[in-house]
Design a protein around this motif. Structure first.
Motif, PDB file in Angstrom:
ATOM      1  N   ALA A 160       0.842  -1.213   0.000  1.00 57.40           N
ATOM      2  CA  ALA A 160       0.000   0.000   0.000  1.00 57.40           C
ATOM      3  C   ALA A 160       0.873   1.258   0.000  1.00 57.40           C
ATOM      4  CB  ALA A 160      -0.942   0.004   1.197  1.00 57.40           C
ATOM      5  N   ILE A 161       1.999   1.197   0.685  1.00 63.52           N
ATOM      6  CA  ILE A 161       2.930   2.327   0.713  1.00 63.52           C
ATOM      7  C   ILE A 161       3.594   2.482  -0.652  1.00 63.52           C
ATOM      8  CG2 ILE A 161       5.014   3.287   1.775  1.00 63.52           C
ATOM      9  CD1 ILE A 161       2.630   3.217   3.719  1.00 63.52           C
ATOM     10  N   VAL A 162       3.944   1.370  -1.293  1.00 59.51           N
ATOM     11  CA  VAL A 162       4.544   1.430  -2.626  1.00 59.51           C
ATOM     12  C   VAL A 162       3.568   2.098  -3.595  1.00 59.51           C
ATOM     13  CG1 VAL A 162       5.442   0.086  -4.575  1.00 59.51           C
ATOM     14  CG2 VAL A 162       6.071  -0.540  -2.227  1.00 59.51           C
ATOM     15  N   ALA A 163       2.294   1.805  -3.470  1.00 56.64           N
ATOM     16  CA  ALA A 163       1.285   2.441  -4.328  1.00 56.64           C
ATOM     17  C   ALA A 163       1.289   3.956  -4.112  1.00 56.64           C
ATOM     18  CB  ALA A 163      -0.092   1.855  -4.061  1.00 56.64           C
ATOM     19  N   ASN A 164       1.392   4.386  -2.854  1.00 55.91           N
ATOM     20  CA  ASN A 164       1.477   5.824  -2.561  1.00 55.91           C
ATOM     21  C   ASN A 164       2.756   6.425  -3.130  1.00 55.91           C
ATOM     22  OD1 ASN A 164      -0.968   5.902  -1.216  1.00 55.91           O
ATOM     23  ND2 ASN A 164      -0.049   5.785   0.820  1.00 55.91           N
ATOM     24  N   LEU A 165       3.863   5.699  -3.000  1.00 63.93           N
ATOM     25  CA  LEU A 165       5.137   6.193  -3.527  1.00 63.93           C
ATOM     26  C   LEU A 165       5.087   6.320  -5.049  1.00 63.93           C
ATOM     27  CD1 LEU A 165       7.625   4.255  -1.232  1.00 63.93           C
ATOM     28  CD2 LEU A 165       7.204   6.733  -1.253  1.00 63.93           C
ATOM     29  N   ARG A 166       4.359   5.419  -5.693  1.00 67.66           N
ATOM     30  CA  ARG A 166       4.202   5.518  -7.149  1.00 67.66           C
ATOM     31  C   ARG A 166       3.410   6.787  -7.498  1.00 67.66           C
ATOM     32  NH1 ARG A 166       3.618   0.603  -8.201  1.00 67.66           N
ATOM     33  NH2 ARG A 166       5.588   0.285  -9.236  1.00 67.66           N
ATOM     34  N   ARG A 167       2.359   7.085  -6.745  1.00 69.60           N
ATOM     35  CA  ARG A 167       1.592   8.325  -6.943  1.00 69.60           C
ATOM     36  C   ARG A 167       2.480   9.541  -6.705  1.00 69.60           C
ATOM     37  NH1 ARG A 167      -2.183   9.165  -3.037  1.00 69.60           N
ATOM     38  NH2 ARG A 167      -2.819  11.001  -4.182  1.00 69.60           N
ATOM     39  N   LEU A 168       3.304   9.487  -5.658  1.00 66.20           N
ATOM     40  CA  LEU A 168       4.206  10.591  -5.345  1.00 66.20           C
ATOM     41  C   LEU A 168       5.236  10.775  -6.465  1.00 66.20           C
ATOM     42  CD1 LEU A 168       5.236  12.733  -3.333  1.00 66.20           C
ATOM     43  CD2 LEU A 168       6.568  10.910  -2.230  1.00 66.20           C
ATOM     44  N   ALA A 169       5.778   9.680  -6.977  1.00 69.27           N
ATOM     45  CA  ALA A 169       6.752   9.762  -8.069  1.00 69.27           C
ATOM     46  C   ALA A 169       6.105  10.378  -9.312  1.00 69.27           C
ATOM     47  CB  ALA A 169       7.323   8.379  -8.378  1.00 69.27           C
ATOM     48  N   LYS A 170       4.867   9.991  -9.608  1.00 69.84           N
ATOM     49  CA  LYS A 170       4.153  10.578 -10.755  1.00 69.84           C
ATOM     50  C   LYS A 170       3.957  12.076 -10.549  1.00 69.84           C
ATOM     51  CE  LYS A 170       1.775   6.396 -12.211  1.00 69.84           C
ATOM     52  NZ  LYS A 170       0.493   5.683 -12.295  1.00 69.84           N
ATOM     53  N   PHE A 171       3.627  12.464  -9.326  1.00 65.04           N
ATOM     54  CA  PHE A 171       3.479  13.887  -9.027  1.00 65.04           C
ATOM     55  C   PHE A 171       4.825  14.599  -9.175  1.00 65.04           C
ATOM     56  CE2 PHE A 171       3.021  17.665  -6.425  1.00 65.04           C
ATOM     57  CZ  PHE A 171       1.781  18.129  -6.839  1.00 65.04           C
ATOM     58  N   ASN A 172       5.887  13.944  -8.718  1.00 65.21           N
ATOM     59  CA  ASN A 172       7.223  14.541  -8.836  1.00 65.21           C
ATOM     60  C   ASN A 172       7.653  14.718 -10.286  1.00 65.21           C
ATOM     61  OD1 ASN A 172       7.490  14.858  -6.107  1.00 65.21           O
ATOM     62  ND2 ASN A 172       8.980  13.242  -5.823  1.00 65.21           N
ATOM     63  N   GLU A 173       7.144  13.893 -11.178  1.00 63.13           N
ATOM     64  CA  GLU A 173       7.421  14.098 -12.607  1.00 63.13           C
ATOM     65  C   GLU A 173       6.850  15.453 -13.052  1.00 63.13           C
ATOM     66  OE1 GLU A 173       9.389  12.460 -14.534  1.00 63.13           O
ATOM     67  OE2 GLU A 173       9.592  10.496 -13.604  1.00 63.13           O
TER      68      GLU A 173
END
Length: 154
Positions: free
Chosen positions: A34-47
């Motif tokens: 579940a945290i990895v899913a959040n980190l993926r969202r954060l990485a997309k936002f960081n793009e």
């Protein structure tokens, strides 16, 4: 899934989970799915942040922190880092952390929290995204030796 797993074109899971403090204290900072899913969202936002900063590379100094690591570094008990929804970074090719904060504050980006942090001699940007399905607050703060204040203060 390994820590070098690509989350997006420019960000890996390793960037958001590495910690010298965790390593030195033998703390396992491996995130749950579940945290990895959040980190993926954060990485997309960081793009999107990278684009707003003219494509400048972002140097992530802190991302996900498990509870033990968050306590070890003196993080707030309600830190978005605990849920993989925040990172601390600089982007030297773009400019100072204050310049980054000013640019993001003026941008269209819907962050939850943008904090200009200056602690001791270190200065960085804290950027958090909202929990999925929750409206971002677009809160802008400064944290330094004078405490926490609303807005950007140099």
């Amino acid at each position: 899934m390994t820590t070098t797993t690509a989350l997006t074109e420019h960000f890996t899971l390793e960037e958001f989970t590495r910690s010298d403090k965790a390593r030195s204290l033998s703390i396992d900072n491996a995130p749950a799915p579940a945290i990895v899913a959040n980190l993926r969202r954060l990485a997309k936002f960081n793009e999107l942040v990278r684009l707003e900063l003219g494509g400048a590379a972002m140097v992530i100094s802190s991302g996900y922190r498990c509870l033990a690591l968050n306590r070890a570094v003196g993080g707030a008990g309600n830190s978005a880092h605990l849920d993989g929804l925040a990172c601390d970074f600089t982007a030297p090719a773009f400019g100072t952390p204050m310049a980054i904060c000013q640019a993001l504050d003026k941008s269209y980006l819907q962050f939850d929290q943008l904090i200009y942090e200056r602690v001791g001699g270190a200065v960085w940007v804290h950027l958090g995204i909202a929990v999925e399905g929750k409206a971002p607050r677009r809160q802008v703060l400064t944290i330094d030796n004078r405490g926490t204040r609303i807005g950007l203060w140099s």
